[in-house]
Design an enzyme around this catalytic site. Structure first.
Site: not given
Length: 468
Positions: A219-220, A223-224, A241, A275
Protein backbone atom coordinates in the site's frame (compact mmCIF):
# COMPACT_ATOMS: atom_id res chain seq x y z
CA UNK A 1 -7.04 -10.00 25.81
CA UNK A 2 -9.76 -7.36 26.15
CA UNK A 3 -7.72 -5.50 28.76
CA UNK A 4 -4.64 -4.95 26.62
CA UNK A 5 -3.72 -1.33 25.95
CA UNK A 6 -3.98 -1.58 22.17
CA UNK A 7 -7.60 -2.73 22.51
CA UNK A 8 -8.46 0.48 24.33
CA UNK A 9 -6.51 2.66 21.89
CA UNK A 10 -8.13 1.37 18.69
CA UNK A 11 -11.72 2.35 17.90
CA UNK A 12 -13.56 0.56 15.14
CA UNK A 13 -16.70 2.12 13.70
CA UNK A 14 -19.81 -0.03 13.53
CA UNK A 15 -21.11 1.99 10.57
CA UNK A 16 -21.03 0.03 7.29
CA UNK A 17 -20.16 1.61 3.95
CA UNK A 18 -20.74 0.92 0.26
CA UNK A 19 -18.61 -0.77 -2.36
CA UNK A 20 -19.11 0.65 -5.87
CA UNK A 21 -18.51 -0.54 -9.41
CA UNK A 22 -15.94 2.03 -10.63
CA UNK A 23 -17.16 1.78 -14.24
CA UNK A 24 -20.80 2.54 -13.48
CA UNK A 25 -20.86 3.74 -9.83
CA UNK A 26 -23.53 1.13 -9.15
CA UNK A 27 -23.63 -0.22 -5.60
CA UNK A 28 -22.18 -3.71 -5.25
CA UNK A 29 -22.90 -4.14 -1.56
CA UNK A 30 -22.48 -2.92 1.97
CA UNK A 31 -19.14 -3.53 3.72
CA UNK A 32 -19.06 -4.15 7.46
CA UNK A 33 -16.19 -3.24 9.77
CA UNK A 34 -15.15 -6.37 11.66
CA UNK A 35 -15.35 -5.61 15.39
CA UNK A 36 -12.49 -5.94 17.85
CA UNK A 37 -14.28 -8.83 19.53
CA UNK A 38 -14.62 -10.66 16.21
CA UNK A 39 -10.94 -10.09 15.40
CA UNK A 40 -9.94 -11.43 18.82
CA UNK A 41 -12.07 -14.52 18.25
CA UNK A 42 -10.58 -15.12 14.80
CA UNK A 43 -7.07 -14.84 16.20
CA UNK A 44 -7.86 -17.41 18.89
CA UNK A 45 -9.14 -19.78 16.21
CA UNK A 46 -6.05 -19.11 14.09
CA UNK A 47 -3.73 -19.98 17.00
CA UNK A 48 -5.30 -23.41 17.36
CA UNK A 49 -5.50 -24.05 13.63
CA UNK A 50 -1.88 -23.00 13.06
CA UNK A 51 -0.53 -25.59 15.48
CA UNK A 52 -2.37 -28.35 13.63
CA UNK A 53 -1.40 -26.98 10.22
CA UNK A 54 2.31 -26.64 11.00
CA UNK A 55 2.34 -30.18 12.43
CA UNK A 56 1.28 -31.64 9.08
CA UNK A 57 4.03 -33.14 6.91
CA UNK A 58 5.51 -30.63 4.50
CA UNK A 59 4.48 -32.72 1.51
CA UNK A 60 0.88 -32.68 2.71
CA UNK A 61 0.80 -28.87 2.91
CA UNK A 62 2.27 -28.69 -0.59
CA UNK A 63 -0.38 -31.05 -1.96
CA UNK A 64 -3.19 -29.06 -0.35
CA UNK A 65 -1.91 -25.81 -1.87
CA UNK A 66 -1.70 -27.41 -5.29
CA UNK A 67 -5.37 -28.29 -4.86
CA UNK A 68 -5.99 -24.62 -4.00
CA UNK A 69 -4.41 -23.74 -7.36
CA UNK A 70 -6.78 -26.18 -9.07
CA UNK A 71 -9.78 -24.60 -7.30
CA UNK A 72 -8.66 -21.11 -8.35
CA UNK A 73 -8.33 -22.30 -11.94
CA UNK A 74 -11.75 -23.92 -11.82
CA UNK A 75 -13.37 -20.70 -10.57
CA UNK A 76 -11.15 -18.27 -12.48
CA UNK A 77 -13.89 -17.06 -14.84
CA UNK A 78 -16.33 -16.05 -12.11
CA UNK A 79 -13.56 -14.54 -9.97
CA UNK A 80 -12.31 -12.52 -12.95
CA UNK A 81 -15.84 -11.19 -13.40
CA UNK A 82 -15.85 -10.15 -9.73
CA UNK A 83 -12.53 -8.35 -10.21
CA UNK A 84 -13.88 -6.44 -13.19
CA UNK A 85 -17.07 -5.55 -11.39
CA UNK A 86 -15.42 -4.23 -8.23
CA UNK A 87 -11.84 -3.27 -9.18
CA UNK A 88 -12.62 -2.10 -12.70
CA UNK A 89 -9.89 -3.67 -14.82
CA UNK A 90 -11.22 -5.18 -18.06
CA UNK A 91 -11.68 -8.86 -18.67
CA UNK A 92 -9.80 -8.39 -21.94
CA UNK A 93 -6.09 -7.74 -22.41
CA UNK A 94 -3.78 -7.88 -19.38
CA UNK A 95 -6.75 -7.40 -17.05
CA UNK A 96 -8.93 -9.52 -14.79
CA UNK A 97 -8.41 -12.86 -16.55
CA UNK A 98 -4.68 -12.12 -16.55
CA UNK A 99 -4.86 -11.45 -12.80
CA UNK A 100 -6.58 -14.77 -12.17
CA UNK A 101 -3.97 -16.70 -14.13
CA UNK A 102 -1.33 -14.97 -12.02
CA UNK A 103 -3.20 -16.14 -8.90
CA UNK A 104 -2.98 -19.72 -10.13
CA UNK A 105 0.72 -19.46 -11.03
CA UNK A 106 1.71 -17.73 -7.80
CA UNK A 107 -0.03 -20.53 -5.91
CA UNK A 108 1.62 -23.33 -7.83
CA UNK A 109 5.17 -22.00 -7.53
CA UNK A 110 5.41 -21.67 -3.71
CA UNK A 111 3.75 -25.07 -3.44
CA UNK A 112 6.49 -26.54 -5.66
CA UNK A 113 9.46 -25.03 -3.83
CA UNK A 114 11.40 -26.67 -1.01
CA UNK A 115 13.19 -24.99 1.84
CA UNK A 116 15.03 -27.86 3.59
CA UNK A 117 17.26 -27.66 6.63
CA UNK A 118 20.79 -26.47 5.90
CA UNK A 119 24.09 -27.46 7.49
CA UNK A 120 25.68 -24.04 7.91
CA UNK A 121 28.84 -25.24 9.65
CA UNK A 122 30.50 -28.56 10.44
CA UNK A 123 33.95 -29.64 11.55
CA UNK A 124 35.37 -32.37 13.75
CA UNK A 125 33.97 -30.79 16.92
CA UNK A 126 30.52 -29.46 16.04
CA UNK A 127 27.64 -29.40 13.57
CA UNK A 128 25.23 -26.47 13.16
CA UNK A 129 21.94 -26.94 11.31
CA UNK A 130 19.62 -24.11 10.23
CA UNK A 131 15.91 -24.86 10.24
CA UNK A 132 13.10 -22.62 9.04
CA UNK A 133 10.12 -22.59 11.40
CA UNK A 134 6.72 -20.94 10.90
CA UNK A 135 6.24 -17.58 12.58
CA UNK A 136 2.68 -18.24 13.76
CA UNK A 137 -0.09 -15.90 12.61
CA UNK A 138 0.50 -13.62 9.63
CA UNK A 139 -1.60 -10.48 9.17
CA UNK A 140 -1.94 -9.74 5.46
CA UNK A 141 -3.04 -6.25 4.38
CA UNK A 142 -3.92 -6.33 0.68
CA UNK A 143 -4.43 -3.36 -1.69
CA UNK A 144 -7.15 -2.51 -4.20
CA UNK A 145 -5.13 -2.36 -7.42
CA UNK A 146 -4.46 -6.10 -7.83
CA UNK A 147 -6.71 -7.27 -5.01
CA UNK A 148 -6.60 -11.02 -5.62
CA UNK A 149 -3.11 -11.44 -7.06
CA UNK A 150 -1.35 -9.53 -4.28
CA UNK A 151 -3.47 -11.30 -1.66
CA UNK A 152 -2.20 -14.59 -3.10
CA UNK A 153 1.39 -13.31 -2.81
CA UNK A 154 0.75 -12.83 0.90
CA UNK A 155 -1.40 -15.88 1.65
CA UNK A 156 0.22 -18.78 -0.17
CA UNK A 157 3.89 -18.49 0.93
CA UNK A 158 2.71 -17.95 4.51
CA UNK A 159 0.55 -21.08 4.43
CA UNK A 160 3.25 -23.02 2.61
CA UNK A 161 5.64 -22.53 5.52
CA UNK A 162 3.11 -23.53 8.18
CA UNK A 163 1.64 -20.19 9.26
CA UNK A 164 -1.99 -19.19 9.70
CA UNK A 165 -3.18 -16.08 7.86
CA UNK A 166 -5.72 -13.41 8.68
CA UNK A 167 -6.18 -11.14 5.69
CA UNK A 168 -7.78 -7.72 5.49
CA UNK A 169 -8.61 -6.82 1.90
CA UNK A 170 -8.84 -3.20 0.84
CA UNK A 171 -12.17 -1.62 1.74
CA UNK A 172 -12.49 -0.75 -1.97
CA UNK A 173 -12.32 -4.36 -3.19
CA UNK A 174 -13.94 -6.36 -0.41
CA UNK A 175 -16.41 -8.54 -2.27
CA UNK A 176 -14.10 -9.94 -4.95
CA UNK A 177 -11.65 -10.75 -2.14
CA UNK A 178 -14.32 -12.54 -0.11
CA UNK A 179 -15.27 -14.60 -3.13
CA UNK A 180 -11.67 -15.75 -3.61
CA UNK A 181 -11.22 -16.55 0.09
CA UNK A 182 -14.38 -18.67 -0.15
CA UNK A 183 -12.86 -20.66 -3.01
CA UNK A 184 -9.54 -21.15 -1.20
CA UNK A 185 -11.26 -22.19 2.02
CA UNK A 186 -13.20 -24.87 0.16
CA UNK A 187 -9.85 -26.70 0.11
CA UNK A 188 -8.01 -25.58 3.24
CA UNK A 189 -8.50 -26.89 6.78
CA UNK A 190 -10.84 -24.79 8.90
CA UNK A 191 -9.60 -21.47 10.35
CA UNK A 192 -6.10 -21.58 8.85
CA UNK A 193 -7.13 -18.69 6.54
CA UNK A 194 -9.59 -16.10 7.83
CA UNK A 195 -10.67 -12.68 6.69
CA UNK A 196 -11.59 -9.39 8.37
CA UNK A 197 -13.16 -6.49 6.52
CA UNK A 198 -13.47 -2.74 6.85
CA UNK A 199 -11.54 0.48 6.86
CA UNK A 200 -8.06 1.26 8.13
CA UNK A 201 -8.90 1.00 11.83
CA UNK A 202 -9.62 -2.71 11.34
CA UNK A 203 -6.16 -3.20 9.88
CA UNK A 204 -4.69 -1.07 12.65
CA UNK A 205 -6.21 -3.23 15.37
CA UNK A 206 -5.17 -6.44 13.61
CA UNK A 207 -1.56 -5.48 12.94
CA UNK A 208 -0.97 -4.26 16.50
CA UNK A 209 -2.44 -7.37 18.09
CA UNK A 210 0.01 -9.15 20.41
CA UNK A 211 -0.63 -12.53 18.77
CA UNK A 212 0.42 -11.35 15.31
CA UNK A 213 3.96 -12.47 14.47
CA UNK A 214 4.29 -11.12 10.92
CA UNK A 215 2.65 -8.37 8.88
CA UNK A 216 2.69 -8.39 5.09
CA UNK A 217 1.58 -5.06 3.69
CA UNK A 218 1.20 -3.59 0.21
CA UNK A 219 0.00 0.00 0.00
CA UNK A 220 0.99 3.62 0.48
CA UNK A 221 4.07 4.96 2.24
CA UNK A 222 1.88 6.76 4.78
CA UNK A 223 0.01 3.60 5.74
CA UNK A 224 3.23 1.59 5.68
CA UNK A 225 4.64 3.89 8.33
CA UNK A 226 1.54 3.30 10.45
CA UNK A 227 2.15 -0.44 10.14
CA UNK A 228 5.72 0.09 11.35
CA UNK A 229 4.39 2.02 14.35
CA UNK A 230 1.85 -0.71 15.06
CA UNK A 231 4.56 -3.37 15.00
CA UNK A 232 6.25 -1.66 17.95
CA UNK A 233 3.42 -3.06 20.07
CA UNK A 234 4.07 -6.70 19.18
CA UNK A 235 7.51 -6.65 17.50
CA UNK A 236 5.95 -8.34 14.48
CA UNK A 237 8.25 -9.01 11.56
CA UNK A 238 7.43 -6.93 8.49
CA UNK A 239 7.39 -7.19 4.74
CA UNK A 240 6.43 -3.78 3.35
CA UNK A 241 5.84 -2.90 -0.29
CA UNK A 242 4.95 0.78 -0.27
CA UNK A 243 4.84 1.61 -3.95
CA UNK A 244 7.23 3.56 -6.08
CA UNK A 245 7.69 6.32 -8.60
CA UNK A 246 9.53 4.16 -11.10
CA UNK A 247 11.79 5.84 -13.62
CA UNK A 248 12.60 4.58 -17.10
CA UNK A 249 15.57 5.83 -19.12
CA UNK A 250 15.63 5.45 -22.89
CA UNK A 251 19.21 5.50 -24.12
CA UNK A 252 19.93 7.40 -27.33
CA UNK A 253 19.07 5.72 -30.60
CA UNK A 254 16.60 3.13 -29.32
CA UNK A 255 14.69 1.23 -32.02
CA UNK A 256 11.36 2.32 -30.55
CA UNK A 257 9.25 0.26 -32.96
CA UNK A 258 10.70 -2.90 -31.46
CA UNK A 259 9.87 -1.88 -27.90
CA UNK A 260 6.76 0.32 -28.04
CA UNK A 261 4.33 -2.39 -26.86
CA UNK A 262 6.43 -3.27 -23.81
CA UNK A 263 7.01 0.42 -23.08
CA UNK A 264 3.28 1.19 -23.23
CA UNK A 265 2.23 -1.63 -20.92
CA UNK A 266 5.16 -0.94 -18.63
CA UNK A 267 3.55 2.44 -17.98
CA UNK A 268 -0.18 1.79 -18.35
CA UNK A 269 -0.80 -1.75 -17.11
CA UNK A 270 -3.96 -1.68 -14.97
CA UNK A 271 -4.47 2.00 -15.87
CA UNK A 272 -1.07 2.75 -14.35
CA UNK A 273 -2.40 1.53 -10.99
CA UNK A 274 0.52 -0.80 -10.39
CA UNK A 275 3.26 -0.18 -7.85
CA UNK A 276 5.97 -1.14 -10.31
CA UNK A 277 4.60 0.73 -13.33
CA UNK A 278 6.85 3.10 -15.24
CA UNK A 279 5.82 6.51 -13.93
CA UNK A 280 8.60 8.83 -15.19
CA UNK A 281 10.17 8.44 -18.64
CA UNK A 282 13.51 10.12 -19.41
CA UNK A 283 14.27 10.53 -23.11
CA UNK A 284 17.32 12.04 -24.80
CA UNK A 285 16.46 15.39 -26.37
CA UNK A 286 17.43 14.16 -29.85
CA UNK A 287 14.93 11.27 -29.60
CA UNK A 288 12.13 13.12 -27.86
CA UNK A 289 9.93 13.74 -30.91
CA UNK A 290 10.36 10.20 -32.19
CA UNK A 291 9.52 8.59 -28.84
CA UNK A 292 6.55 10.80 -28.02
CA UNK A 293 5.11 10.27 -31.51
CA UNK A 294 5.43 6.49 -31.15
CA UNK A 295 3.70 6.62 -27.77
CA UNK A 296 0.97 8.88 -29.13
CA UNK A 297 0.31 6.54 -32.05
CA UNK A 298 0.12 3.51 -29.76
CA UNK A 299 -2.11 5.21 -27.17
CA UNK A 300 -4.50 6.31 -29.90
CA UNK A 301 -5.45 2.70 -30.62
CA UNK A 302 -6.17 1.50 -27.07
CA UNK A 303 -9.93 1.35 -26.33
CA UNK A 304 -11.12 2.38 -22.87
CA UNK A 305 -14.48 1.64 -21.32
CA UNK A 306 -16.49 -0.54 -18.97
CA UNK A 307 -14.31 -3.53 -18.16
CA UNK A 308 -17.22 -5.91 -18.72
CA UNK A 309 -17.28 -4.86 -22.39
CA UNK A 310 -15.06 -7.25 -24.37
CA UNK A 311 -13.86 -4.39 -26.57
CA UNK A 312 -12.35 -2.51 -23.61
CA UNK A 313 -8.63 -2.92 -22.98
CA UNK A 314 -8.35 -0.20 -20.32
CA UNK A 315 -10.92 0.65 -17.66
CA UNK A 316 -11.55 3.23 -14.97
CA UNK A 317 -9.45 4.37 -12.03
CA UNK A 318 -10.64 2.26 -9.12
CA UNK A 319 -11.93 4.82 -6.62
CA UNK A 320 -12.85 8.47 -6.12
CA UNK A 321 -9.88 9.16 -3.84
CA UNK A 322 -7.42 8.11 -6.53
CA UNK A 323 -9.42 9.79 -9.27
CA UNK A 324 -9.28 13.12 -7.44
CA UNK A 325 -5.54 12.78 -6.79
CA UNK A 326 -4.77 12.19 -10.47
CA UNK A 327 -7.03 15.05 -11.58
CA UNK A 328 -5.22 17.33 -9.13
CA UNK A 329 -1.85 16.40 -10.65
CA UNK A 330 -3.22 17.02 -14.15
CA UNK A 331 -4.53 20.44 -13.06
CA UNK A 332 -1.18 21.29 -11.53
CA UNK A 333 0.51 20.42 -14.84
CA UNK A 334 -1.86 22.76 -16.65
CA UNK A 335 -0.95 25.52 -14.21
CA UNK A 336 2.80 25.15 -14.90
CA UNK A 337 2.28 25.27 -18.68
CA UNK A 338 3.17 21.64 -19.30
CA UNK A 339 2.72 20.31 -22.81
CA UNK A 340 -0.16 17.86 -23.15
CA UNK A 341 1.36 15.67 -25.83
CA UNK A 342 -1.63 13.35 -25.99
CA UNK A 343 -5.02 13.17 -24.29
CA UNK A 344 -7.20 10.22 -25.18
CA UNK A 345 -10.95 9.98 -25.52
CA UNK A 346 -12.86 9.71 -22.25
CA UNK A 347 -15.72 7.18 -22.36
CA UNK A 348 -19.22 8.57 -22.03
CA UNK A 349 -19.83 6.72 -18.78
CA UNK A 350 -20.50 7.67 -15.17
CA UNK A 351 -17.42 5.94 -13.73
CA UNK A 352 -13.99 7.13 -12.66
CA UNK A 353 -12.49 7.37 -16.14
CA UNK A 354 -9.38 9.37 -16.89
CA UNK A 355 -8.14 9.27 -20.50
CA UNK A 356 -4.62 8.19 -21.34
CA UNK A 357 -2.44 11.28 -21.00
CA UNK A 358 1.15 12.01 -22.03
CA UNK A 359 2.68 15.16 -20.51
CA UNK A 360 5.83 16.95 -21.68
CA UNK A 361 7.68 20.17 -20.87
CA UNK A 362 8.04 19.05 -17.25
CA UNK A 363 11.04 18.09 -15.15
CA UNK A 364 12.05 17.02 -11.67
CA UNK A 365 10.54 19.60 -9.33
CA UNK A 366 7.13 19.41 -11.01
CA UNK A 367 4.54 17.49 -9.01
CA UNK A 368 3.60 15.21 -11.92
CA UNK A 369 7.21 13.99 -11.94
CA UNK A 370 7.96 14.01 -8.22
CA UNK A 371 4.73 12.37 -7.01
CA UNK A 372 3.54 8.88 -7.83
CA UNK A 373 0.46 9.52 -9.96
CA UNK A 374 -0.74 5.88 -9.90
CA UNK A 375 -2.92 6.40 -12.92
CA UNK A 376 -2.99 6.65 -16.73
CA UNK A 377 -0.74 9.71 -16.93
CA UNK A 378 2.91 9.58 -18.01
CA UNK A 379 5.35 12.51 -17.86
CA UNK A 380 8.08 12.41 -20.50
CA UNK A 381 11.24 14.32 -19.53
CA UNK A 382 14.06 15.40 -21.85
CA UNK A 383 17.70 14.94 -20.86
CA UNK A 384 20.97 16.07 -22.42
CA UNK A 385 23.49 13.69 -20.84
CA UNK A 386 23.22 10.19 -19.45
CA UNK A 387 24.65 11.38 -16.13
CA UNK A 388 21.79 13.88 -15.89
CA UNK A 389 19.20 11.18 -16.60
CA UNK A 390 20.63 8.82 -13.97
CA UNK A 391 20.78 11.59 -11.38
CA UNK A 392 17.17 12.60 -12.02
CA UNK A 393 15.96 9.00 -12.03
CA UNK A 394 17.55 8.49 -8.61
CA UNK A 395 16.13 11.75 -7.28
CA UNK A 396 13.19 10.14 -5.48
CA UNK A 397 12.28 9.03 -1.98
CA UNK A 398 11.19 5.69 -3.43
CA UNK A 399 13.05 2.90 -5.17
CA UNK A 400 10.84 -0.01 -6.13
CA UNK A 401 11.62 -0.52 -9.81
CA UNK A 402 13.35 1.19 -12.72
CA UNK A 403 14.12 0.35 -16.32
CA UNK A 404 16.67 1.03 -19.03
CA UNK A 405 15.80 0.79 -22.74
CA UNK A 406 18.57 0.37 -25.28
CA UNK A 407 19.76 -1.43 -28.40
CA UNK A 408 23.05 -2.06 -26.56
CA UNK A 409 22.54 -4.49 -23.66
CA UNK A 410 26.05 -3.98 -22.29
CA UNK A 411 25.54 -0.23 -22.07
CA UNK A 412 22.08 -0.75 -20.56
CA UNK A 413 23.54 -2.95 -17.81
CA UNK A 414 26.11 -0.28 -16.94
CA UNK A 415 23.29 2.23 -16.48
CA UNK A 416 21.13 -0.29 -14.59
CA UNK A 417 23.91 -0.80 -12.05
CA UNK A 418 23.72 2.91 -11.17
CA UNK A 419 19.96 3.09 -10.59
CA UNK A 420 18.66 2.99 -7.01
CA UNK A 421 15.85 0.45 -7.12
CA UNK A 422 15.05 -3.01 -5.87
CA UNK A 423 14.65 -4.26 -9.46
CA UNK A 424 15.99 -2.73 -12.65
CA UNK A 425 14.54 -4.15 -15.85
CA UNK A 426 16.18 -3.85 -19.26
CA UNK A 427 13.88 -3.40 -22.29
CA UNK A 428 10.88 -4.23 -20.12
CA UNK A 429 9.24 -2.80 -17.01
CA UNK A 430 7.33 -4.44 -14.18
CA UNK A 431 8.11 -7.94 -15.46
CA UNK A 432 7.85 -9.74 -12.13
CA UNK A 433 8.19 -13.53 -11.88
CA UNK A 434 7.16 -15.97 -9.10
CA UNK A 435 10.68 -17.42 -8.87
CA UNK A 436 12.43 -14.02 -8.71
CA UNK A 437 12.65 -12.04 -5.43
CA UNK A 438 10.88 -8.67 -5.52
CA UNK A 439 11.12 -5.77 -3.10
CA UNK A 440 12.08 -2.12 -2.84
CA UNK A 441 14.65 0.21 -1.34
CA UNK A 442 14.34 3.65 0.25
CA UNK A 443 10.73 4.38 1.24
CA UNK A 444 9.38 1.75 -1.11
CA UNK A 445 9.66 -0.56 1.87
CA UNK A 446 11.76 -3.52 2.93
CA UNK A 447 11.72 -7.28 2.77
CA UNK A 448 11.17 -9.35 -0.36
CA UNK A 449 8.47 -11.57 -1.80
CA UNK A 450 8.55 -14.46 -4.30
CA UNK A 451 10.77 -17.47 -4.75
CA UNK A 452 12.92 -19.04 -2.07
CA UNK A 453 13.69 -15.66 -0.50
CA UNK A 454 9.96 -15.01 -0.19
CA UNK A 455 9.49 -18.31 1.66
CA UNK A 456 12.31 -17.44 4.02
CA UNK A 457 10.60 -14.14 4.79
CA UNK A 458 7.61 -15.92 6.37
CA UNK A 459 9.74 -18.10 8.65
CA UNK A 460 12.00 -17.66 11.65
CA UNK A 461 15.46 -19.26 11.49
CA UNK A 462 16.35 -21.74 14.19
CA UNK A 463 19.83 -23.15 14.76
CA UNK A 464 20.42 -26.49 16.39
CA UNK A 465 24.09 -26.70 17.35
CA UNK A 466 25.52 -30.12 18.21
CA UNK A 467 28.79 -30.74 19.97
CA UNK A 468 30.32 -33.94 18.63
Amino acid sequence: MENTSFARETRISDTPFLSLNPSTLEVIGEVVNTSREEIDAKIEKAKKAQKLWSARPDTERKDILLKVAEALQLHSKELAEWITREQGKPLSGPGANFEMQACVGWTQVPASLDLPEEIVFEDDTRKDVLYRNPIGIVAAIAPWNWPLMIAIWQIIPSLRMGNAVIIKPSEYTTFCSLEMIKVINSVLPEDILQVVTGRGEVGGYLTAHPEIGKVMFTGSIATGKKVIEASAKNMARLTLECGGNDAGIILPGLDIAQHIENLFWGAFLNMGQTCACLKRLYVHENDYEKITQALTDYCSNIPMGNGADESSVLGPVQNKMQYDKIQDLISDSENVDAEFIFTGQKPDLEGYFIPLTLIGNVDNGNRIVDEEQFGPVLPVIKYKTLEEAISKANDSETGLGASVWSNDLDEAQKVAAQLEAGTVWINQHGAIHPFVPFGGVKQSGYGVEFGIEGLKAVTVPKIISIKK
